[in-house]
Design an enzyme around this catalytic site. Structure first.
Site, mmCIF file in Angstrom:
data_model
loop_
_atom_site.group_PDB
_atom_site.id
_atom_site.type_symbol
_atom_site.label_atom_id
_atom_site.label_comp_id
_atom_site.label_asym_id
_atom_site.label_seq_id
_atom_site.Cartn_x
_atom_site.Cartn_y
_atom_site.Cartn_z
ATOM 1 N N TYR A 124 0.811 -1.222 0.000
ATOM 2 C CA TYR A 124 0.000 0.000 0.000
ATOM 3 C C TYR A 124 0.839 1.263 0.000
ATOM 4 C CZ TYR A 124 -4.462 -2.310 0.838
ATOM 5 O OH TYR A 124 -5.595 -3.069 0.725
ATOM 6 N N LYS A 191 3.925 -13.886 6.405
ATOM 7 C CA LYS A 191 4.193 -14.935 5.414
ATOM 8 C C LYS A 191 5.715 -14.972 5.240
ATOM 9 C CE LYS A 191 2.665 -17.866 2.280
ATOM 10 N NZ LYS A 191 1.862 -19.053 2.555
ATOM 11 N N ASP A 225 -2.072 -17.459 5.684
ATOM 12 C CA ASP A 225 -3.079 -18.339 5.073
ATOM 13 C C ASP A 225 -3.665 -19.286 6.114
ATOM 14 O OD1 ASP A 225 -0.438 -19.128 5.026
ATOM 15 O OD2 ASP A 225 -0.583 -20.376 3.258
ATOM 16 N N ASP A 249 -5.650 -5.699 5.931
ATOM 17 C CA ASP A 249 -6.845 -5.276 5.205
ATOM 18 C C ASP A 249 -7.763 -6.480 4.966
ATOM 19 O OD1 ASP A 249 -8.531 -3.632 3.842
ATOM 20 O OD2 ASP A 249 -7.393 -3.639 1.986
#
Ligand code: NAD
Length: 360
Positions: A124, A191, A225, A249
């Protein structure tokens, strides 16, 4: 005490939900002088500028703002005004509580999660290179040379910067929040197994920061995930989550879904000495001007704002009134009824009226 607060109605359904929230806040008895400023389509119509200077100036002066959603055209034109405000004021912490309220339809009960999303970096940050442009081609050649990897010539490129500095301040914010609000656990979501040099920094920094809090707060790690699956299967195992911008988000919308959807999900963007409060939902343009959408998310954002300005009694009172109206399920908008076309559903302002009646 009179509080000076910036009020940004926004566009789409923004002005309607802001009006409802403003009326509820005023009805608590807290004294507010609102500085109403235009951003988004409203500002383009009035001043030919999507984010006029006076918006940021007003927030800088008042230190607190309540903001309605603002439309972002997809793929072209200006970058999001919402992101621009957060970046210009360095509102680095996005706080999004996801809490079950009796009466709100959801397969889950008793959820009480807080998502703390880093607001200033990651994908972002706005560092993007458009497909086909000369600088994009140059960047692709340079990257191929440096990384020894092939990149297709017809690619667009988005850059994901994650710094130690921003990771440290957001993780500290999450732990301080946990301490302040008597939370038990902070889970860092990442991640880092794949993105070793960006999420890797986030995770490593979180581990370091956590050492200062281990005596009072449990620290956990989760891969994003897997976190998405765990939240659907066992949401009550979690408490405060801290995440880089993009995962924050997505996971905050997932958590809004666990507690009944965007209509009831409030949020805050907080920096070192100022804050902007806004619902998680967007401007839902198809409902604009229909007095139809749920004002709860915006009103609960107002509750967060009242706590920020240390008007805790008013915040408690307003949250209780919202709870009562939701639990009764009578004077609520269409999305909170068993069926969307339920003829007993009320409008945005009528739901606010019911909440105001329940304030004591
Ligand atoms: P959205 O949240 O505006 O709407 C998605 C759907 O959610 C709506 O069609 C509606 O069915 C439901 N919904 C949203 N708010 C609701 C409410 N208060 N009550 C009942 N139902 C509600 O998401 P979108 O359609 O992806 O985005 C529309 C515009 O808003 C886009 O331009 C987007 O960029 C912008 N946006 C702004 C913000 C912000 O201002 N912070 C946040 C998200 C999206």
């Amino acid at each position: 005490m009179i509080h000076n607060i910036t009020l940004i109605p926004g566009d789409g359904i923004g002005p309607e939900v802001i009006r409802a929230a403003r009326r509820c806040i005023e009805a608590t008895g807290v004294k507010v002088t609102w500085d109403v400023v235009a951003a988004g389509q409203d500002a383009i119509d009035k001043y030919g500028d999507i984010l006029p200077k006076n918006v940021l100036e007003s927030i800088k002066k008042n230190k607190v703002a309540l903001k309605g959603p603002i439309i972002t055209p997809i793929g072209e034109g200006f970058r999001s005004v919402n992101v621009a405000i957060r970046q210009a004021l360095d509102l680095y912490a996005c706080v999004r509580p996801a809490k079950s309220y009796p009466g709100v339809k959801s397969p889950y009960k008793d959820i009480d999660l807080v998502i703390i999303r880093e607001n200033s970096e990651d994908l972002y940050a706005g560092i993007e290179f458009e497909e086909g442009k000369t600088e994009t081609k140059e960047l692709i050649s340079k990257l191929e040379e440096l990384a020894h990897k092939k990149i297709r010539q017809d690619s667009g490129i988005s850059i994901k910067p994650i710094s130690k500095y921003a990771s440290e301040r957001i993780v500290k914010f999450a732990f301080e929040y946990a301490v302040k609000y008597n939370r038990k656990k902070v889970t860092v979501v990442h991640k880092a197994n794949i993105m070793k040099f960006t999420d890797g920094i986030f995770l490593k920094t979180a581990r370091e920061v956590a050492k200062d809090y281990t005596h009072k707060i449990i620290f956990e790690e989760a891969i994003v995930d897997n976190m998405a699956m765990q939240l659907v299967q066992k949401p009550r195992n979690y408490d405060v989550l801290v995440l880089p911008n993009l995962y924050g988000d997505i996971i905050s919308d997932l958590c809004a879904g666990l507690v009944g959807g965007l209509g009831v999900a409030p949020g805050a963007n907080i920096g070192d000495d100022m804050a902007v409060f806004e619902a998680v939902h967007g401007a839902a343009p198809k409902y604009k001007g229909m007095n139809k959408v749920n004002p709860t998310a915006m009103i609960l954002s107002g509750v967060l704002m009242l706590r920020y300005i240390k008007e805790d009694k008013a915040a408690d009172k307003l949250e209780e009134a919202v709870k009562k109206v939701l639990a009764e399920g009578r004077s609520v908008t269409y999305d909170l009824k068993p069926y969307c076309d339920d003829p007993t559903s009320v409008g945005t302002q009528e739901m606010a009226d019911a909440i105001i009646k329940n304030l004591k």
